[in-house]
Design an enzyme around this catalytic site. Sequence first.
Site, PDB file in Angstrom:
ATOM      1  N   LYS A  13      -6.905  -7.171  -0.113  1.00  0.00           N
ATOM      2  CA  LYS A  13      -6.351  -7.079  -1.465  1.00  0.00           C
ATOM      3  C   LYS A  13      -5.121  -7.975  -1.630  1.00  0.00           C
ATOM      4  CE  LYS A  13      -5.830  -2.601  -0.947  1.00  0.00           C
ATOM      5  NZ  LYS A  13      -6.416  -2.361   0.386  1.00  0.00           N
ATOM      6  N   ARG A  87      -4.843   4.722  -6.488  1.00  0.00           N
ATOM      7  CA  ARG A  87      -5.426   5.043  -5.191  1.00  0.00           C
ATOM      8  C   ARG A  87      -5.921   6.472  -5.135  1.00  0.00           C
ATOM      9  NH1 ARG A  87      -2.619   1.430  -1.763  1.00  0.00           N
ATOM     10  NH2 ARG A  87      -3.090   1.682   0.405  1.00  0.00           N
ATOM     11  N   ARG A 127      -3.100  -8.171  12.003  1.00  0.00           N
ATOM     12  CA  ARG A 127      -2.252  -8.653  10.889  1.00  0.00           C
ATOM     13  C   ARG A 127      -0.789  -8.761  11.315  1.00  0.00           C
ATOM     14  NH1 ARG A 127      -2.274  -5.639   5.312  1.00  0.00           N
ATOM     15  NH2 ARG A 127      -2.043  -3.845   6.682  1.00  0.00           N
ATOM     16  N   ARG A 160       3.329  -4.491  10.992  1.00  0.00           N
ATOM     17  CA  ARG A 160       3.686  -3.288  10.239  1.00  0.00           C
ATOM     18  C   ARG A 160       3.470  -2.045  11.102  1.00  0.00           C
ATOM     19  NH1 ARG A 160       0.656  -3.982   4.454  1.00  0.00           N
ATOM     20  NH2 ARG A 160       0.158  -1.810   4.896  1.00  0.00           N
ATOM     21  N   ARG A 171      -4.959   6.125   7.608  1.00  0.00           N
ATOM     22  CA  ARG A 171      -5.129   5.392   6.335  1.00  0.00           C
ATOM     23  C   ARG A 171      -6.602   5.338   5.935  1.00  0.00           C
ATOM     24  NH1 ARG A 171      -2.500   0.057   8.053  1.00  0.00           N
ATOM     25  NH2 ARG A 171      -3.069  -0.751   6.011  1.00  0.00           N
TER      26      ARG A 171
END
Length: 213
Positions: A13, A87, A127, A160, A171
Amino acid sequence: MSLVLFGPPGAGKGTQSSLMLESSSMVHVSTGQMVRDAIQNKTPLGIEAQSYVDAGKLVPDSVVIGLIRELLDKNKTVNFIFDGFPRTLPQAEALEQQIIDVTAQPIHKALFLEVPQQMLLERLTGRRVCKNCAATYHVQSTPTKVEAVCDKCGGEVYQRKDDAPEAIETRLEAYEKSTAPLKEFYQKKGLFVSVDGVGNSKDVFERLRPYLK
Ligand code: AP5
């Protein structure tokens, strides 16, 4: 006309929002980034949100809806790309209500990025993000030229906390329980579009481009 870009964690996203901004005059709204900024600046909201975000849990609806309400109140004519919002069903309903009450910019489409779970895990664990400008990298597919240094601004590039394996699991569970039902919500409204999120980011962007204003 605004767009909702949604999908599971790691679907791309943020990456696709950046590419969309290069080709349109829309404004990017990432609730994830808003919350991370608040945490970094140690605002009251950031202090409240930190334990949720680090653990991979959703921040309470009231907090996130409050942020969006404030934004829409101040920007009545802006065309937004909503990334990571809504969400949950209450958030989707609040967005719809706020749009009716305050702005003349309806949601044009809800674009859903479809990516298999194994690929999500690979993307999330690899990431890395710039602390300064939030540019996103991947250790394998798009590494920085110099290790841990952002190509764009020279800032420190880090992993992160919520990209740790336990937080990723939480998540993904939160996504299945709270966010996946939004597919049906937007299907019923005739706004849902499923977009194949597999392939390199430029190819994925070409699938999204037709929906840009
Ligand atoms: P948020 O920041 O929104 O996290 P997320 O939805 O989990 O999404 P991600 O940022 O992890 O992934 P992405 O889909 O943007 O993927 P990306 O482009 O980075 O939210 C974080 C937290 O904030 C939440 O857990 C929650 O606590 C809170 N929060 C935020 N909004 C909330 C809300 N509305 N309500 C309640 N709480 C909220 O890509 C991932 C990786 O893959 C990158 O390394 C990238 O380089 C790579 N990649 C991307 N595309 C490709 C491609 N096509 N090919 C190969 N690699 C790719």
